[in-house]
Design a protein around this motif. Structure first.
Motif, mmCIF file in Angstrom:
data_model
loop_
_atom_site.group_PDB
_atom_site.id
_atom_site.type_symbol
_atom_site.label_atom_id
_atom_site.label_comp_id
_atom_site.label_asym_id
_atom_site.label_seq_id
_atom_site.Cartn_x
_atom_site.Cartn_y
_atom_site.Cartn_z
ATOM 1 N N PRO A 1 37.145 42.192 38.184
ATOM 2 C CA PRO A 1 36.941 43.640 38.181
ATOM 3 C C PRO A 1 37.381 44.117 39.445
ATOM 4 O O PRO A 1 36.660 43.819 40.539
ATOM 5 C CB PRO A 1 35.602 44.118 37.592
ATOM 6 C CG PRO A 1 35.552 42.886 36.620
ATOM 7 C CD PRO A 1 35.853 41.773 37.461
ATOM 8 N N HIS A 2 38.011 45.514 39.609
ATOM 9 C CA HIS A 2 38.377 45.732 41.104
ATOM 10 C C HIS A 2 38.630 47.137 41.002
ATOM 11 O O HIS A 2 39.192 47.787 39.852
ATOM 12 C CB HIS A 2 39.536 45.005 41.887
ATOM 13 C CG HIS A 2 40.923 44.663 40.969
ATOM 14 N ND1 HIS A 2 40.880 43.644 40.102
ATOM 15 C CD2 HIS A 2 41.745 45.676 40.757
ATOM 16 C CE1 HIS A 2 42.090 43.888 39.299
ATOM 17 N NE2 HIS A 2 42.526 44.988 39.609
ATOM 18 N N ASP A 3 38.782 47.976 42.221
ATOM 19 C CA ASP A 3 39.161 49.486 41.989
ATOM 20 C C ASP A 3 40.532 49.470 41.380
ATOM 21 O O ASP A 3 41.395 48.725 41.682
ATOM 22 C CB ASP A 3 39.117 49.781 43.547
ATOM 23 C CG ASP A 3 39.118 51.468 43.621
ATOM 24 O OD1 ASP A 3 40.139 51.911 43.593
ATOM 25 O OD2 ASP A 3 38.048 51.976 43.691
ATOM 26 N N LEU B 1 32.578 48.722 31.944
ATOM 27 C CA LEU B 1 33.757 49.462 32.054
ATOM 28 C C LEU B 1 33.908 50.600 31.148
ATOM 29 O O LEU B 1 33.732 50.313 30.075
ATOM 30 C CB LEU B 1 34.870 48.805 32.438
ATOM 31 C CG LEU B 1 34.919 47.792 33.595
ATOM 32 C CD1 LEU B 1 36.178 46.887 33.590
ATOM 33 C CD2 LEU B 1 34.829 48.533 34.819
ATOM 34 N N THR B 2 34.099 51.888 31.501
ATOM 35 C CA THR B 2 34.423 52.988 30.589
ATOM 36 C C THR B 2 35.842 52.801 30.290
ATOM 37 O O THR B 2 36.727 52.042 31.186
ATOM 38 C CB THR B 2 34.207 54.380 31.368
ATOM 39 O OG1 THR B 2 34.897 54.398 32.578
ATOM 40 C CG2 THR B 2 32.764 54.554 31.856
ATOM 41 N N PRO B 3 36.225 53.416 29.134
ATOM 42 C CA PRO B 3 37.686 53.208 28.660
ATOM 43 C C PRO B 3 38.645 53.413 29.390
ATOM 44 O O PRO B 3 39.809 52.799 29.712
ATOM 45 C CB PRO B 3 37.635 53.981 27.367
ATOM 46 C CG PRO B 3 36.484 54.019 27.118
ATOM 47 C CD PRO B 3 35.548 53.981 28.198
ATOM 48 N N ASP B 4 38.386 54.396 30.521
ATOM 49 C CA ASP B 4 39.626 54.962 31.347
ATOM 50 C C ASP B 4 39.712 54.324 32.473
ATOM 51 O O ASP B 4 40.778 54.526 33.184
ATOM 52 C CB ASP B 4 39.624 56.345 31.771
ATOM 53 C CG ASP B 4 38.332 56.819 32.449
ATOM 54 O OD1 ASP B 4 37.956 57.972 32.796
ATOM 55 O OD2 ASP B 4 37.197 55.801 32.362
ATOM 56 N N THR B 5 38.800 53.282 32.690
ATOM 57 C CA THR B 5 38.989 52.319 33.794
ATOM 58 C C THR B 5 39.290 50.952 33.551
ATOM 59 O O THR B 5 39.444 50.047 34.355
ATOM 60 C CB THR B 5 37.684 52.333 34.809
ATOM 61 O OG1 THR B 5 36.475 51.967 33.961
ATOM 62 C CG2 THR B 5 37.425 53.927 35.276
ATOM 63 N N THR C 1 35.310 46.128 49.371
ATOM 64 C CA THR C 1 35.772 44.914 48.691
ATOM 65 C C THR C 1 36.693 45.283 47.471
ATOM 66 O O THR C 1 37.622 44.437 47.133
ATOM 67 C CB THR C 1 34.649 44.154 48.487
ATOM 68 O OG1 THR C 1 33.904 43.842 49.591
ATOM 69 C CG2 THR C 1 34.841 42.848 47.858
ATOM 70 N N GLU C 2 36.467 46.035 46.693
ATOM 71 C CA GLU C 2 36.716 46.557 45.134
ATOM 72 C C GLU C 2 38.335 46.825 45.602
ATOM 73 O O GLU C 2 39.285 46.320 44.685
ATOM 74 C CB GLU C 2 36.160 47.458 44.491
ATOM 75 C CG GLU C 2 34.847 46.881 43.864
ATOM 76 C CD GLU C 2 33.736 46.955 44.984
ATOM 77 O OE1 GLU C 2 32.531 46.484 44.518
ATOM 78 O OE2 GLU C 2 33.765 47.339 46.106
ATOM 79 N N PRO D 1 39.993 37.279 34.668
ATOM 80 C CA PRO D 1 40.894 38.260 33.725
ATOM 81 C C PRO D 1 41.370 39.317 34.633
ATOM 82 O O PRO D 1 41.045 39.730 35.731
ATOM 83 C CB PRO D 1 39.738 38.633 32.752
ATOM 84 C CG PRO D 1 38.337 38.600 33.655
ATOM 85 C CD PRO D 1 38.695 37.424 34.190
ATOM 86 N N ALA D 2 42.810 39.762 34.261
ATOM 87 C CA ALA D 2 43.109 40.822 35.161
ATOM 88 C C ALA D 2 43.134 42.162 34.703
ATOM 89 O O ALA D 2 42.693 42.381 33.531
ATOM 90 C CB ALA D 2 44.814 40.393 35.292
ATOM 91 N N ALA D 3 43.360 43.211 35.384
ATOM 92 C CA ALA D 3 43.619 44.619 35.113
ATOM 93 C C ALA D 3 42.305 45.331 34.722
ATOM 94 O O ALA D 3 42.334 45.996 33.659
ATOM 95 C CB ALA D 3 44.709 44.625 33.907
ATOM 96 N N LEU D 4 41.216 44.859 35.233
ATOM 97 C CA LEU D 4 39.916 45.508 34.842
ATOM 98 C C LEU D 4 39.576 46.361 35.914
ATOM 99 O O LEU D 4 39.112 45.800 37.196
ATOM 100 C CB LEU D 4 38.906 44.263 34.547
ATOM 101 C CG LEU D 4 38.998 43.410 33.394
ATOM 102 C CD1 LEU D 4 37.868 42.422 33.410
ATOM 103 C CD2 LEU D 4 39.052 44.339 32.258
#
Length: 288
Positions: A120-122, A263-267, A139-140, A98-101
């Motif tokens: 998931p990534h930075d 993940l928190t909503p803003d991330t 890595t992130e 999945p993208a955009a996490l």
């Protein structure tokens, strides 16, 4: 009055003189002082010819393999009829992520692959404008670059020779949508990543590296999520001269899982990704 024998001697001497004269003519005559002429060897001409031949050989040795490698890599260029040519490259691992996490700069992800190539990534991507990082980077951040269509070449500094490291750097340096960095502890000498794809090899001269790059760098037929996203540096967020450092320790129980739970909503992001409001970099042709 000369006798008959004297006449015969005179005639014989005359014949000998004529024979010598004829021999001199056939051999090009005699030089002054009686020495025969010697042919001059054209050393300058020979030297110039040797230099030209050596130059042609040098060009052939250096250019022909490059043209051959490019022609071979071009066979793996993506198209509408063949959107993912990497499926025909032996050893490529493909996983749908999945993208955009996005995670924050203080969070870590419990990646399922080493090095990771999705998940998931930075929220900030690592600059991927052909940067060869001398030290391992976080890595992130590197994984986010893959989401933008970049190819990341990672290598184990304990398993790669100086010659191989330089050969890899030559592939990456200055080339848009590519980055390279050491990755300590990796189980193979070299790993090449794009979003959802990975290839591990033992040597920098493995032709599959070029094939992988040709097939997946900026592959606009669905091989990466964020079409048109930039690979340029985000001022104030990521410094390619002093990037966030690689953390070799295990992520720990508080790490974000691969499905993005925690993940928190803003991330968490479902749109075009972090940096969507920034100007997009011009998209080079995949073969450039």
């Amino acid at each position: 009055m000369p006798s008959g024998s004297d006449n015969r001697g005179a005639r014989s001497s005359a014949k000998s003189a004529k024979a010598i004269k004829a021999a001199n003519k056939s051999s090009g005559g005699a030089r002054k002082g009686g020495l025969p002429k010697q042919r001059q060897i054209p050393w300058l001409t020979i030297g110039a010819a040797v230099a030209v031949i050596a130059l042609i050989a040098l060009l052939a040795v250096n250019l022909v393999p490059k043209y051959q490698n490019k022609a071979e890599a071009d066979k793996y260029a993506p198209s509408a009829s063949n959107p993912d040519p990497s499926t025909s490259i032996e050893g490529v691992v493909k996983i749908d992520y999945p993208a955009a996490l996005h995670v924050s700069s203080s969070q870590r992800v419990a990646y399922d692959q080493t090095p990771p190539f999705g998940g998931p990534h930075d929220a900030t991507w690592a600059t991927c404008t052909g940067v060869v990082y001398p030290n391992a980077i976080r890595t992130e951040n590197a994984v986010h670059s893959l989401e933008h269509g970049a190819v990341w070449i990672a290598y184990n500094p304990d398993k790669v020779s100086d010659a191989d490291r330089q050969a890899l750097a030559d592939r990456v340096d200055g080339k848009s949508y590519m980055l390279m960095s050491p990755y300590p502890g990796m189980d193979s000498p070299i790993a090449v990543q794009s979003w959802g794809h990975q290839l591990k090899v033992d040597s920098a001269d493995d032709p599959r590296i070029n094939q992988f790059v040709a097939a997946l760098r900026l592959n606009n037929f669905g091989a990466y999520p964020e079409k048109g996203a930039s690979c340029s540096t985000i001022p104030g967020a990521f410094d390619p001269d002093n990037p966030p450092a690689f953390d070799p320790t295990p992520p720990g129980p508080g790490a974000v899982s691969m499905d993005g739970k925690g993940l928190t909503p803003d991330t968490s992001e479902s749109g075009a990704g972090a940096g969507a409001g920034l100007p997009m970099a011009p998209q080079p042709a995949p073969g450039s």
